[in-house]
Design a protein around this motif. Structure first.
Motif, PDB file in Angstrom:
ATOM      1  N   GLY A  56       0.780  -1.214   0.000  1.00 23.64           N
ATOM      2  CA  GLY A  56       0.000   0.000   0.000  1.00 23.64           C
ATOM      3  C   GLY A  56       0.815   1.269   0.000  1.00 23.64           C
ATOM      4  O   GLY A  56       0.540   2.197  -0.775  1.00 23.64           O
ATOM      5  N   ASP A  60       0.717   4.222  -2.831  1.00 25.20           N
ATOM      6  CA  ASP A  60       0.403   5.609  -2.509  1.00 25.20           C
ATOM      7  C   ASP A  60       1.473   6.563  -3.021  1.00 25.20           C
ATOM      8  O   ASP A  60       1.170   7.646  -3.528  1.00 25.20           O
ATOM      9  CB  ASP A  60       0.245   5.762  -0.995  1.00 25.20           C
ATOM     10  CG  ASP A  60      -0.970   5.012  -0.457  1.00 25.20           C
ATOM     11  OD1 ASP A  60      -1.850   4.651  -1.267  1.00 25.20           O
ATOM     12  OD2 ASP A  60      -1.019   4.773   0.765  1.00 25.20           O
ATOM     13  N   GLU A  84      -9.542  -3.931  -2.464  1.00 24.58           N
ATOM     14  CA  GLU A  84      -8.325  -3.263  -1.992  1.00 24.58           C
ATOM     15  C   GLU A  84      -7.814  -2.252  -3.015  1.00 24.58           C
ATOM     16  O   GLU A  84      -7.407  -1.141  -2.661  1.00 24.58           O
ATOM     17  CB  GLU A  84      -7.245  -4.306  -1.693  1.00 24.58           C
ATOM     18  CG  GLU A  84      -7.552  -5.162  -0.473  1.00 24.58           C
ATOM     19  CD  GLU A  84      -6.402  -6.084  -0.125  1.00 24.58           C
ATOM     20  OE1 GLU A  84      -5.342  -5.975  -0.773  1.00 24.58           O
ATOM     21  OE2 GLU A  84      -6.568  -6.916   0.782  1.00 24.58           O
ATOM     22  N   ALA A  87     -10.064   0.780  -3.068  1.00 30.15           N
ATOM     23  CA  ALA A  87      -9.821   1.625  -1.899  1.00 30.15           C
ATOM     24  C   ALA A  87      -8.525   2.408  -2.046  1.00 30.15           C
ATOM     25  O   ALA A  87      -8.434   3.564  -1.619  1.00 30.15           O
ATOM     26  CB  ALA A  87      -9.776   0.757  -0.639  1.00 30.15           C
ATOM     27  N   ALA A  88      -7.513   1.784  -2.683  1.00 29.35           N
ATOM     28  CA  ALA A  88      -6.238   2.485  -2.865  1.00 29.35           C
ATOM     29  C   ALA A  88      -6.403   3.700  -3.760  1.00 29.35           C
ATOM     30  O   ALA A  88      -5.867   4.785  -3.470  1.00 29.35           O
ATOM     31  CB  ALA A  88      -5.212   1.520  -3.451  1.00 29.35           C
ATOM     32  N   GLN A  90      -9.176   5.335  -4.208  1.00 30.53           N
ATOM     33  CA  GLN A  90      -9.993   6.304  -3.485  1.00 30.53           C
ATOM     34  C   GLN A  90      -9.152   7.073  -2.464  1.00 30.53           C
ATOM     35  O   GLN A  90      -9.395   8.256  -2.222  1.00 30.53           O
ATOM     36  CB  GLN A  90     -11.175   5.597  -2.819  1.00 30.53           C
ATOM     37  CG  GLN A  90     -12.204   5.107  -3.826  1.00 30.53           C
ATOM     38  CD  GLN A  90     -13.309   4.283  -3.205  1.00 30.53           C
ATOM     39  OE1 GLN A  90     -13.111   3.592  -2.212  1.00 30.53           O
ATOM     40  NE2 GLN A  90     -14.500   4.334  -3.800  1.00 30.53           N
ATOM     41  N   ARG A  91      -8.139   6.423  -1.877  1.00 31.32           N
ATOM     42  CA  ARG A  91      -7.223   7.141  -0.989  1.00 31.32           C
ATOM     43  C   ARG A  91      -6.510   8.257  -1.741  1.00 31.32           C
ATOM     44  O   ARG A  91      -6.164   9.295  -1.167  1.00 31.32           O
ATOM     45  CB  ARG A  91      -6.164   6.191  -0.408  1.00 31.32           C
ATOM     46  CG  ARG A  91      -6.626   5.275   0.669  1.00 31.32           C
ATOM     47  CD  ARG A  91      -5.441   4.730   1.469  1.00 31.32           C
ATOM     48  NE  ARG A  91      -4.401   4.125   0.646  1.00 31.32           N
ATOM     49  CZ  ARG A  91      -4.368   2.852   0.268  1.00 31.32           C
ATOM     50  NH1 ARG A  91      -5.361   2.042   0.647  1.00 31.32           N
ATOM     51  NH2 ARG A  91      -3.368   2.386  -0.456  1.00 31.32           N
ATOM     52  N   ALA A  92      -6.297   8.029  -3.049  1.00 28.82           N
ATOM     53  CA  ALA A  92      -5.601   9.020  -3.865  1.00 28.82           C
ATOM     54  C   ALA A  92      -6.547  10.097  -4.386  1.00 28.82           C
ATOM     55  O   ALA A  92      -6.125  10.960  -5.166  1.00 28.82           O
ATOM     56  CB  ALA A  92      -4.900   8.332  -5.032  1.00 28.82           C
TER      57      ALA A  92
END
Length: 263
Positions: A56, A60, A84, A87-88, A90-92
């Motif tokens: 992860g 990122d 997963e 979600a990665a 979406q974190r960005a």
């Protein structure tokens, strides 16, 4: 060459993200490649990115480097089942733009119920490889202009085949068309790298609701059936209810769904 250092979890070595060539980045941990990022423009002009990383924090860092270097908006596509990866992104800062369903379509006319389907009077189906290239390109341009003037070509399934500027018909041999003596009314493109994929099925706006799309689909599926393929595949945007109804009406079943995300 752009390099940005970062720490990878509890590793003692700093991870650096380096743009090695235009459109490609590597994440390095003590000279070991631990992740890759890619960016490319699709034929409709949109910029798409992808990242291949096991960890992860590496994902990122790659996402941060790509987004800092690229103009917005930036798109990506993920398998909706890959929670997963979704979600990665979406974190960005990516959000869901649309969903595409992948369908498995039977090709046997006895299964699809298309064995007796014929084009409307005055219309013939010209098999793939036999279409006049000038008329093919003319109907392709006309349909694209009609779609762009209404819902926008970006609402169509994402295309990944590159083409020269101004020419969206890459390989004319992949297209079957619905024709009158004067012009072409619709087209269907089937590509068979490993398994048959219906990449495009479209009819001119003024000729719709006459059974032309159904006749083109019947022809394409029967062609694949005779070639020994029991199943063809296609993608349909979730909001395109007419296309979903057409494919589900011949026995197509949903296999999976892809999400297009945008930032």
């Amino acid at each position: 060459m752009n390099t940005q250092p970062s720490a990878l979890g509890s590793s003692e070595n700093a991870v650096t993200v380096t743009r090695v060539v235009y459109g490609e980045w590597h994440a390095l941990d003590d000279d070991l490649v631990v992740g890759r990022g890619h960016a490319h423009h699709r034929p409709d002009g949109r910029l798409f990115v992808s990242i291949d990383a096991w960890h992860g924090p590496v994902f990122d860092r790659l996402a941060e480097a790509l987004l800092a270097a690229l103009p917005a908006p930036v798109h990506t596509v993920v398998d909706e089942a890959d929670v997963e990866l979704t979600a990665a992104w979406q974190r960005a800062g990516f959000t869901v733009r649309r969903r595409e369903w992948e369908y498995a379509v039977p090709t046997d006319p006895r299964v699809t119920g298309l064995d007796a389907v014929l084009p409307p009077p005055g219309v013939t189906i010209v098999p793939a490889g036999q279409a006049d290239e000038d008329l093919l390109r003319a109907v392709d341009r006309a349909i694209r202009a009609e779609v762009e003037a209404s819902v926008g070509w970006q609402s169509m399934p994402a295309e990944v085949i590159p083409f020269p500027d101004g020419d969206t018909v890459v390989d004319p041999s992949k297209y079957a068309v619905a024709a009158t003596p004067e012009r072409y009314l619709g087209l269907i493109r089937v590509v068979v790298p490993i398994r048959p994929r219906i990449g495009l099925l479209a009819v001119r706006a003024g000729e719709q609701r006459r059974g032309i799309a159904r006749a083109l689909l019947a022809h394409a599926l029967e062609t694949q059936h005779l070639a020994g393929h029991a199943t063809a595949f296609t993608e349909v945007q979730e909001s395109n209810r007419a296309a979903s109804a057409l494919f589900e009406g011949v026995g197509a079943r949903r296999l999976s769904s892809n999400l297009e995300l945008v930032r």
